[in-house]
Motif scaffolding. Structure first.
Motif, PDB file in Angstrom:
ATOM      1  N   ALA A 106     -38.151  26.487 -45.817  1.00 16.88           N
ATOM      2  CA  ALA A 106     -39.017  25.196 -46.129  1.00 16.88           C
ATOM      3  C   ALA A 106     -40.061  25.039 -45.112  1.00 16.88           C
ATOM      4  CB  ALA A 106     -38.159  24.004 -46.595  1.00 16.88           C
ATOM      5  N   GLY A 107     -39.867  25.465 -43.846  1.00 15.31           N
ATOM      6  CA  GLY A 107     -40.728  25.102 -42.816  1.00 15.31           C
ATOM      7  C   GLY A 107     -42.303  24.984 -42.829  1.00 15.31           C
ATOM      8  N   PRO A 108     -42.610  26.337 -43.347  1.00 15.41           N
ATOM      9  CA  PRO A 108     -44.101  26.469 -43.637  1.00 15.41           C
ATOM     10  C   PRO A 108     -44.909  25.617 -44.700  1.00 15.41           C
ATOM     11  CG  PRO A 108     -43.146  28.523 -43.452  1.00 15.41           C
ATOM     12  CD  PRO A 108     -41.942  27.710 -43.517  1.00 15.41           C
ATOM     13  N   ALA A 109     -44.162  25.318 -45.539  1.00 19.88           N
ATOM     14  CA  ALA A 109     -44.836  24.518 -46.717  1.00 19.88           C
ATOM     15  C   ALA A 109     -44.496  22.890 -46.188  1.00 19.88           C
ATOM     16  CB  ALA A 109     -43.692  24.377 -47.924  1.00 19.88           C
ATOM     17  N   LEU A 110     -43.533  22.622 -45.447  1.00 24.75           N
ATOM     18  CA  LEU A 110     -43.303  21.261 -44.966  1.00 24.75           C
ATOM     19  C   LEU A 110     -44.599  20.962 -43.970  1.00 24.75           C
ATOM     20  CD1 LEU A 110     -39.514  20.826 -44.801  1.00 24.75           C
ATOM     21  CD2 LEU A 110     -40.999  19.513 -46.463  1.00 24.75           C
ATOM     22  N   ALA A 111     -44.745  21.977 -43.058  1.00 27.37           N
ATOM     23  CA  ALA A 111     -45.731  21.941 -41.951  1.00 27.37           C
ATOM     24  C   ALA A 111     -47.266  21.841 -42.636  1.00 27.37           C
ATOM     25  CB  ALA A 111     -45.734  23.056 -40.977  1.00 27.37           C
ATOM     26  N   ALA A 112     -47.400  22.538 -43.692  1.00 28.37           N
ATOM     27  CA  ALA A 112     -48.612  22.277 -44.451  1.00 28.37           C
ATOM     28  C   ALA A 112     -48.766  20.818 -45.048  1.00 28.37           C
ATOM     29  CB  ALA A 112     -48.848  23.358 -45.675  1.00 28.37           C
ATOM     30  N   GLU A 113     -47.637  20.245 -45.236  1.00 26.84           N
ATOM     31  CA  GLU A 113     -47.878  18.705 -45.878  1.00 26.84           C
ATOM     32  C   GLU A 113     -47.952  17.841 -44.828  1.00 26.84           C
ATOM     33  OE1 GLU A 113     -44.417  18.130 -48.090  1.00 26.84           O
ATOM     34  OE2 GLU A 113     -44.812  19.556 -49.727  1.00 26.84           O
ATOM     35  N   GLY A 114     -47.773  18.277 -43.572  1.00 28.65           N
ATOM     36  CA  GLY A 114     -48.043  17.528 -42.430  1.00 28.65           C
ATOM     37  C   GLY A 114     -46.593  16.659 -42.183  1.00 28.65           C
ATOM     38  N   THR A 115     -45.430  17.112 -42.819  1.00 27.68           N
ATOM     39  CA  THR A 115     -43.939  16.752 -42.540  1.00 27.68           C
ATOM     40  C   THR A 115     -43.462  17.422 -41.087  1.00 27.68           C
ATOM     41  OG1 THR A 115     -43.649  16.626 -44.764  1.00 27.68           O
ATOM     42  CG2 THR A 115     -41.706  16.803 -43.609  1.00 27.68           C
ATOM     43  N   LYS A 116     -43.060  16.297 -40.486  1.00 28.49           N
ATOM     44  CA  LYS A 116     -42.417  16.834 -39.072  1.00 28.49           C
ATOM     45  C   LYS A 116     -40.928  16.726 -38.963  1.00 28.49           C
ATOM     46  CE  LYS A 116     -46.463  15.594 -36.801  1.00 28.49           C
ATOM     47  NZ  LYS A 116     -47.059  14.541 -35.606  1.00 28.49           N
ATOM     48  N   ARG A 117     -40.440  17.504 -38.260  1.00 31.96           N
ATOM     49  CA  ARG A 117     -38.893  17.471 -38.012  1.00 31.96           C
ATOM     50  C   ARG A 117     -38.452  16.380 -37.335  1.00 31.96           C
ATOM     51  NH1 ARG A 117     -35.635  22.565 -35.959  1.00 31.96           N
ATOM     52  NH2 ARG A 117     -33.695  22.020 -36.755  1.00 31.96           N
ATOM     53  N   LEU A 118     -36.973  15.680 -37.800  1.00 32.74           N
ATOM     54  CA  LEU A 118     -36.680  14.375 -37.058  1.00 32.74           C
ATOM     55  C   LEU A 118     -36.009  15.028 -35.809  1.00 32.74           C
ATOM     56  CD1 LEU A 118     -34.670  12.605 -40.026  1.00 32.74           C
ATOM     57  CD2 LEU A 118     -36.945  12.178 -38.971  1.00 32.74           C
ATOM     58  N   THR A 119     -36.106  14.336 -34.904  1.00 31.59           N
ATOM     59  CA  THR A 119     -35.430  14.558 -33.589  1.00 31.59           C
ATOM     60  C   THR A 119     -33.886  13.989 -33.771  1.00 31.59           C
ATOM     61  OG1 THR A 119     -35.887  12.444 -32.409  1.00 31.59           O
ATOM     62  CG2 THR A 119     -37.706  14.147 -32.274  1.00 31.59           C
ATOM     63  N   PRO A 120     -33.184  14.363 -32.961  1.00 35.28           N
ATOM     64  CA  PRO A 120     -31.694  13.844 -33.002  1.00 35.28           C
ATOM     65  C   PRO A 120     -31.507  12.177 -33.140  1.00 35.28           C
ATOM     66  CG  PRO A 120     -31.720  15.843 -31.637  1.00 35.28           C
ATOM     67  CD  PRO A 120     -33.081  15.403 -31.945  1.00 35.28           C
ATOM     68  N   ASP A 121     -32.581  11.788 -32.261  1.00 33.81           N
ATOM     69  CA  ASP A 121     -32.438  10.313 -32.159  1.00 33.81           C
ATOM     70  C   ASP A 121     -32.809   9.522 -33.538  1.00 33.81           C
ATOM     71  OD1 ASP A 121     -31.952  10.545 -29.437  1.00 33.81           O
ATOM     72  OD2 ASP A 121     -33.918  10.355 -28.709  1.00 33.81           O
TER      73      ASP A 121
END
Length: 80
Positions: free
Chosen positions: A63-78
């Motif tokens: 899912a990473g490439p599609a999410l990155a294309a949408e501008g979605t960023k991964r949550l940090t543990p915090d």
């Protein structure tokens, strides 16, 4: 450990039948993945292109490439 022996036999068959094809093995931890590939190597099984991945790594690959294309960023543990 009969269950582990069964899994290793199945992986041995897969790796022998498809020696260079990409193969993904979903594992509960990176340590488990290392243990599996070490056990295959000790049995003399070539495990070329066998990729042990934890679920989060697999999800990111899929899912990473599609999410990155949408501008979605991964949550940090915090943030989680």
């Amino acid at each position: 450990m009969p269950a582990l022996t069964y899994v290793l036999r199945q992986l041995q068959t897969l790796c022998t039948s498809h020696p260079v094809a990409p193969k993904i093995l979903c594992v509960p931890s990176r340590q488990t993945g290392n243990t599996v590939v070490e056990a295959l190597a000790q049995r003399g099984t070539a495990w070329v292109n066998l990729r042990p991945l934890v679920v989060t790594d697999l999800a990111e690959r899929l899912a990473g490439p599609a999410l990155a294309a949408e501008g979605t960023k991964r949550l940090t543990p915090d943030q989680a």
